[in-house]
Design an enzyme around this catalytic site. Structure first.
Site, short mmCIF file in Angstrom:
data_model
loop_
_atom_site.label_atom_id
_atom_site.label_comp_id
_atom_site.label_asym_id
_atom_site.label_seq_id
_atom_site.Cartn_x
_atom_site.Cartn_y
_atom_site.Cartn_z
N LYS A 104 16.68 10.15 1.89
CA LYS A 104 16.49 8.82 1.13
C LYS A 104 15.33 7.84 1.81
CE LYS A 104 18.79 7.40 -2.58
NZ LYS A 104 18.77 8.24 -3.97
N THR B 88 21.07 12.86 -1.86
CA THR B 88 20.52 11.53 -1.29
C THR B 88 21.21 10.32 -1.64
OG1 THR B 88 18.86 11.42 -3.07
CG2 THR B 88 18.10 12.74 -1.38
N HIS C 140 -12.69 -6.84 12.92
CA HIS C 140 -13.79 -7.46 13.19
C HIS C 140 -14.07 -9.00 12.70
CE1 HIS C 140 -15.34 -3.43 14.39
NE2 HIS C 140 -15.02 -3.15 13.18
O1 LIG Z 1 -14.39 -1.38 21.33
C1 LIG Z 1 -14.88 -0.79 20.62
N1 LIG Z 1 -15.12 0.67 20.44
C2 LIG Z 1 -15.74 1.13 19.35
O2 LIG Z 1 -15.80 2.30 19.19
C3 LIG Z 1 -16.51 0.50 18.78
N2 LIG Z 1 -17.62 0.82 18.08
C4 LIG Z 1 -17.97 -0.39 17.47
O3 LIG Z 1 -19.01 -0.38 16.32
N3 LIG Z 1 -17.56 -1.33 17.93
C5 LIG Z 1 -16.88 -0.88 18.97
N4 LIG Z 1 -15.79 -1.43 19.92
#
Ligand SMILES: O=c1[nH]c(=O)c2[nH]c(=O)[nH]c2[nH]1
Length: 294
Positions: free
Chosen positions: A13, A58, A253
């Site tokens: 479950k 279940t 990022h």
């Molecule tokens: O710490 C990072 N590792 C990566 O493998 C990577 N690749 C990337 O484009 N930026 C980063 N930064």
């Protein structure tokens, strides 16, 4: 018709949600758990013949999730609960050879009012989810994996990325100063029974320390990869009962942003969630099999 062979099979479950309070006088404790169960059992006849004889439904598994929570009449960790539940399944049903239990603990934390911890008030912090994965088999073996996921951490400097391969597809500029942000998912395997709450706290603190470094100076990260390994290494050093640790760290990022009036000066960023880098590794003390991700 071609020959068909039934290979591994299991049934369980998913996403059984429960809340549990424990009242210690006026001070109440609360957890919210999402539980998944899976039973490996001698039930090939269900798949092959359509016979459900001896099957632990279940729905029964779901009811047992609540029953065992009720039986845990002393405050307990998600690991202790999962062990009790998994062992109940193998002890109760002769056809079950292995029980697997996953538990995810929601981030409810005792709140503070007027600087004092509240007796029965909790706030959902939106922080990390604590996880566990337990297996128990009919030979008396129990294995416990603990973890966390969705733990977002960031630092505004002491991170860079340089020296990587450059070719005709490379656009990324090298840097020694960038924001580093990730959402940590980790699972770690215990070599034996421990104080699960204390071990969890020790591992989490190790991950934080290796990621951020000392409060005033921080610690330089040349890549997510390097920092990930440092985090795993410190967790193994600080929690001797941890046999191995798996870490997954997306690179969330924050992109340099030029504004209409000025160039990027390490101040304004475009925040993104996708696409993101994705870095993961398992770090062990020795030659140990990688373990299950929740
Ligand atoms: O710490 C990072 N590792 C990566 O493998 C990577 N690749 C990337 O484009 N930026 C980063 N930064």
């Amino acid at each position: 018709m071609c020959a068909a062979i039934l290979k591994e099979h299991q049934h369980g479950k998913s996403r059984v949600r429960l809340g549990r309070t424990w009242r210690e006088g006026d001070v109440h404790h609360f957890v919210e758990w999402t539980v998944h169960t899976m039973l490996e059992s001698d039930m090939a006849h269900a798949f092959l013949d359509g016979s459900n004889t001896d099957m632990t439904a279940t729905d029964t598994q779901k009811n047992t999730v609540y029953y065992i929570a009720k039986q845990c009449n002393k405050r307990c960790s998600p690991e202790e609960y999962a062990i009790a539940l998994a062992r109940h399944f193998v002890a109760t049903y002769p056809k079950v050879s292995k029980a697997k239990v996953w538990v995810e603990q929601a981030p409810w934390e005792r709140c503070q009012v007027d600087g004092q911890p509240h007796n029965h008030g909790f706030a959902h912090t939106g922080a990390e989810i604590r996880t566990t994965f337990v297996t128990a088999d009919d030979q008396g073996n129990t294995a416990v994996t603990a973890g966390l996921k969705g733990y977002k951490v960031l630092k505004t400097t002491q991170s860079g990325y340089e020296g990587y391969l450059h070719d005709q597809y490379t656009l990324l500029p090298e840097t020694r100063d960038r924001i580093m942000a990730t959402s940590i998912a980790a699972t770690w395997k215990y070599s034996g029974p421990v104080n699960y709450d204390a071990a969890y706290a020790a591992v989490k603190e190790a991950l934080q320390t290796a990621f951020w470094g000392p409060p005033k100076s921080g610690v330089y990260s040349p890549s997510v990869q390097y920092t990930l390994f440092q985090m795993g290494k410190l967790a193994l050093a600080r929690a001797p009962q941890v046999e191995s640790i798996y870490l997954n760290m997306p690179n969330l990022h924050f992109l340099p942003c030029n504004t209409v009036t000025s160039k990027f000066e390490d101040d304004v960023y475009i925040a993104t969630s996708e696409p993101h880098g994705n870095i993961e590794a398992t770090i062990t003390r020795g030659d140990i099999e990688p373990h299950c991700k929740l």
